[in-house]
Design an enzyme around this catalytic site. Structure first.
Site, PDB file in Angstrom:
ATOM      1  N   ASN A 107      48.789  46.124  42.138  1.00  0.00           N
ATOM      2  CA  ASN A 107      49.846  45.150  42.425  1.00  0.00           C
ATOM      3  C   ASN A 107      50.471  44.652  41.128  1.00  0.00           C
ATOM      4  O   ASN A 107      49.822  44.565  40.096  1.00  0.00           O
ATOM      5  CB  ASN A 107      49.299  43.972  43.264  1.00  0.00           C
ATOM      6  CG  ASN A 107      48.805  42.819  42.413  1.00  0.00           C
ATOM      7  OD1 ASN A 107      49.596  41.995  41.936  1.00  0.00           O
ATOM      8  ND2 ASN A 107      47.496  42.784  42.159  1.00  0.00           N
ATOM      9  N   PHE A 111      53.023  36.568  40.355  1.00  0.00           N
ATOM     10  CA  PHE A 111      52.909  35.147  40.730  1.00  0.00           C
ATOM     11  C   PHE A 111      54.045  34.685  41.648  1.00  0.00           C
ATOM     12  O   PHE A 111      54.669  33.645  41.428  1.00  0.00           O
ATOM     13  CB  PHE A 111      52.872  34.235  39.489  1.00  0.00           C
ATOM     14  CG  PHE A 111      51.623  34.314  38.657  1.00  0.00           C
ATOM     15  CD1 PHE A 111      50.454  34.894  39.139  1.00  0.00           C
ATOM     16  CD2 PHE A 111      51.607  33.774  37.374  1.00  0.00           C
ATOM     17  CE1 PHE A 111      49.302  34.944  38.360  1.00  0.00           C
ATOM     18  CE2 PHE A 111      50.457  33.811  36.594  1.00  0.00           C
ATOM     19  CZ  PHE A 111      49.309  34.403  37.081  1.00  0.00           C
ATOM     20  N   SER A 169      46.190  37.537  34.589  1.00  0.00           N
ATOM     21  CA  SER A 169      47.060  38.406  35.369  1.00  0.00           C
ATOM     22  C   SER A 169      47.789  39.343  34.413  1.00  0.00           C
ATOM     23  O   SER A 169      48.321  38.897  33.394  1.00  0.00           O
ATOM     24  CB  SER A 169      48.096  37.605  36.147  1.00  0.00           C
ATOM     25  OG  SER A 169      49.105  38.486  36.618  1.00  0.00           O
ATOM     26  N   ASN A 171      50.499  40.724  35.135  1.00  0.00           N
ATOM     27  CA  ASN A 171      51.873  40.825  35.623  1.00  0.00           C
ATOM     28  C   ASN A 171      52.813  39.715  35.162  1.00  0.00           C
ATOM     29  O   ASN A 171      53.955  39.641  35.591  1.00  0.00           O
ATOM     30  CB  ASN A 171      51.864  40.894  37.155  1.00  0.00           C
ATOM     31  CG  ASN A 171      51.040  42.072  37.638  1.00  0.00           C
ATOM     32  OD1 ASN A 171      51.182  43.174  37.103  1.00  0.00           O
ATOM     33  ND2 ASN A 171      50.175  41.848  38.608  1.00  0.00           N
ATOM     34  N   THR A 172      52.307  38.825  34.309  1.00  0.00           N
ATOM     35  CA  THR A 172      53.175  37.845  33.653  1.00  0.00           C
ATOM     36  C   THR A 172      53.113  38.165  32.171  1.00  0.00           C
ATOM     37  O   THR A 172      52.066  37.986  31.546  1.00  0.00           O
ATOM     38  CB  THR A 172      52.695  36.403  33.943  1.00  0.00           C
ATOM     39  OG1 THR A 172      52.862  36.145  35.346  1.00  0.00           O
ATOM     40  CG2 THR A 172      53.498  35.375  33.150  1.00  0.00           C
ATOM     41  N   LYS A 207      39.389  32.444  34.423  1.00  0.00           N
ATOM     42  CA  LYS A 207      39.354  33.813  34.978  1.00  0.00           C
ATOM     43  C   LYS A 207      39.864  34.798  33.944  1.00  0.00           C
ATOM     44  O   LYS A 207      40.978  34.645  33.445  1.00  0.00           O
ATOM     45  CB  LYS A 207      40.192  33.874  36.253  1.00  0.00           C
ATOM     46  CG  LYS A 207      40.100  35.235  36.952  1.00  0.00           C
ATOM     47  CD  LYS A 207      40.668  35.159  38.351  1.00  0.00           C
ATOM     48  CE  LYS A 207      40.621  36.504  39.056  1.00  0.00           C
ATOM     49  NZ  LYS A 207      41.145  36.414  40.435  1.00  0.00           N
ATOM     50  N   ASN A 236      39.623  39.623  36.785  1.00  0.00           N
ATOM     51  CA  ASN A 236      40.911  39.925  37.412  1.00  0.00           C
ATOM     52  C   ASN A 236      41.069  41.447  37.533  1.00  0.00           C
ATOM     53  O   ASN A 236      40.130  42.200  37.279  1.00  0.00           O
ATOM     54  CB  ASN A 236      42.037  39.313  36.565  1.00  0.00           C
ATOM     55  CG  ASN A 236      43.182  38.800  37.425  1.00  0.00           C
ATOM     56  OD1 ASN A 236      43.652  39.540  38.298  1.00  0.00           O
ATOM     57  ND2 ASN A 236      43.631  37.593  37.194  1.00  0.00           N
TER      58      ASN A 236
HETATM   59  C1  FMN Z   1      47.587  41.886  46.017  1.00  0.00           C
HETATM   60  C2  FMN Z   1      46.749  41.125  45.051  1.00  0.00           C
HETATM   61  C3  FMN Z   1      47.205  39.910  44.545  1.00  0.00           C
HETATM   62  C4  FMN Z   1      46.431  39.184  43.639  1.00  0.00           C
HETATM   63  N1  FMN Z   1      46.882  37.985  43.177  1.00  0.00           N
HETATM   64  C5  FMN Z   1      46.103  37.245  42.344  1.00  0.00           C
HETATM   65  C6  FMN Z   1      46.528  35.977  41.885  1.00  0.00           C
HETATM   66  O1  FMN Z   1      47.578  35.461  42.273  1.00  0.00           O
HETATM   67  N2  FMN Z   1      45.721  35.306  41.010  1.00  0.00           N
HETATM   68  C7  FMN Z   1      44.516  35.807  40.593  1.00  0.00           C
HETATM   69  O2  FMN Z   1      43.813  35.162  39.807  1.00  0.00           O
HETATM   70  N3  FMN Z   1      44.084  37.021  41.025  1.00  0.00           N
HETATM   71  C8  FMN Z   1      44.844  37.732  41.878  1.00  0.00           C
HETATM   72  N4  FMN Z   1      44.399  38.950  42.325  1.00  0.00           N
HETATM   73  C9  FMN Z   1      43.112  39.470  41.801  1.00  0.00           C
HETATM   74  C10 FMN Z   1      41.932  39.167  42.724  1.00  0.00           C
HETATM   75  O3  FMN Z   1      41.714  37.783  42.844  1.00  0.00           O
HETATM   76  C11 FMN Z   1      40.655  39.844  42.168  1.00  0.00           C
HETATM   77  O4  FMN Z   1      40.335  39.273  40.914  1.00  0.00           O
HETATM   78  C12 FMN Z   1      40.810  41.351  42.000  1.00  0.00           C
HETATM   79  O5  FMN Z   1      41.629  41.899  43.010  1.00  0.00           O
HETATM   80  C13 FMN Z   1      39.468  42.070  42.027  1.00  0.00           C
HETATM   81  O6  FMN Z   1      38.800  41.866  43.255  1.00  0.00           O
HETATM   82  P1  FMN Z   1      38.852  42.943  44.461  1.00  0.00           P
HETATM   83  O7  FMN Z   1      38.509  44.287  43.880  1.00  0.00           O
HETATM   84  O8  FMN Z   1      37.814  42.437  45.434  1.00  0.00           O
HETATM   85  O9  FMN Z   1      40.219  42.902  45.014  1.00  0.00           O
HETATM   86  C14 FMN Z   1      45.163  39.690  43.235  1.00  0.00           C
HETATM   87  C15 FMN Z   1      44.700  40.903  43.771  1.00  0.00           C
HETATM   88  C16 FMN Z   1      45.466  41.612  44.659  1.00  0.00           C
HETATM   89  C17 FMN Z   1      44.936  42.903  45.219  1.00  0.00           C
END
Ligand code: FMN
Length: 336
Positions: A107, A111, A169, A171-172, A207, A236
């Site tokens: 992704n 934000f 993140s 993405n910023t 994080k 993350n």
């Molecule tokens: C679609 C998507 C959006 C995410 N948005 C955020 C976010 O806004 N802030 C954040 O700290 N992590 C975000 N994450 C990261 C998740 O919180 C997590 O750290 C990461 O996906 C690893 O866990 P997972 O393998 O169980 O998904 C996002 C992950 C995904 C897949």
């Protein structure tokens, strides 16, 4: 398992559209209710009583729309956000991709969220039941990023059970630079000061990204502990693309989550625990989609775990299945 039947239809949709439908379904009450939590899974961490140690990771419920549904589905806690001071639209679509063969997601949402005021209003309006963390970020065009985090701490201190400073993140642009030793102490000092002067002082976690080398990691752990921050969330999404079989979307820019992140994030958790000792609470996240995977995070030093991508592939019954399997397992989380 009904999700097996629904999943092909959901997966025929663009992932972000499918996510919107999932939020709408949860809002409409269309989700499996978890049985009463097994008392063996209770954990007391940073002064809070968690009914079980499996949390919903940030990014699923960015705007605090489905907190109570997620808790009723069996999550022991929910982290909303990332929330930025002002609402923002995020990056152009498409910006979320399924790598189904790898059980992963890429992704680059950037934000997208409704902003502090809207999210605060939702959290303030609900009855305070269950543990809810708020994940804080910065607006893309912010002139003062430290001030954005400070504003988040001030805004949410009275409705959040804990706060997460998200500096990871991908993405910023430039956000991850805040992890560097030139920037982090000043940020964390400002956050600690904002918390100390808030009417309520919730625990604060930082994080981090899974793309840090060991030296950088050691510096971060020591800085976080020295600043009086309570813990870290590891991790993350990654910008690495190791070991993927899906060639369709592997080249998309953004953060990779799900199974391919499991090893990297769990190894990093292990390293962080060995550096931190008992100084910090650690939440392990990345690729958890079973009780075995959750147990591996506990074995690596996690006090709690979170997941997001696993639920996309396994469905809304996943948190309560993991909880049930962990309760049956003789190896209940070792740290408490
Ligand atoms: C679609 C998507 C959006 C995410 N948005 C955020 C976010 O806004 N802030 C954040 O700290 N992590 C975000 N994450 C990261 C998740 O919180 C997590 O750290 C990461 O996906 C690893 O866990 P997972 O393998 O169980 O998904 C996002 C992950 C995904 C897949």
């Amino acid at each position: 398992m009904i999700y097996r039947l629904i999943r092909p239809a959901l997966f025929a949709l663009d992932p972000e559209t499918a996510h919107g439908l999932a939020i709408a379904a949860l809002n409409a009450g269309l989700y499996p209710r978890a049985p009463a939590p097994d008392p063996r899974l209770r954990r007391r961490v940073f002064g809070l009583d968690f009914p079980n140690p499996i949390g919903l990771a940030a990014g699923f419920d960015k705007n605090a729309e489905v907190v109570d549904a997620a808790l009723a589905m069996g999550f022991g806690f929910v982290e909303v956000g990332t929330v930025t001071p002002l609402p923002q639209a995020g990056n152009p679509r498409p910006r979320m991709f399924r790598l189904t063969a790898d059980r992963a997601i890429v992704n680059r949402l950037g934000f997208n969220n409704a902003g502090h005021e809207a999210v605060y209003a939702r959290l303030a309006a609900r009855e305070r039941k269950g543990i809810v963390g708020v994940n804080l970020g910065v607006n893309k065009d912010s002139a003062d990023r430290v001030a954005d985090y400070v504003a988040g701490v001030r805004r949410f201190a009275d409705v959040a059970d804990y706060l997460t400073i998200n500096i990871s993140s991908p993405n910023t642009p430039g956000l991850r630079d805040l992890q560097e030793k030139e920037a982090l102490p000043a940020l964390l000092a400002a956050v600690a000061e904002a918390r100390a002067t808030a009417p309520k002082a919730p625990p604060v976690l930082v994080k981090i990204a899974p793309d840090l080398d060991k030296d950088a990691l050691a510096a971060i752990v020591d800085t976080v502990a020295a600043a009086g921050i309570d813990g870290m969330i590891v991790s993350n999404t990654t910008i690495a693309r190791d070991g993927l079989t899906d060639r369709t979307h592997a080249g998309e820019a953004g953060g990779l989550s799900g199974r391919p992140l499991f090893r990297r994030s769990t190894d990093m958790l292990d390293t962080v625990r060995s550096i931190a000792g008992d100084r910090l609470v650690l939440i392990g996240v990345g690729g958890v989609d079973s009780a075995e995977a959750a147990q591996a995070k506990f074995d690596a030093g996690a006090d709690l775990v979170q997941l997001y991508t696993g639920m996309v592939y396994e469905g809304p019954g996943l948190p309560s299945r993991i909880a049930a399997d962990l309760a049956l397992s003789p190896r209940i989380p070792a740290r408490s």
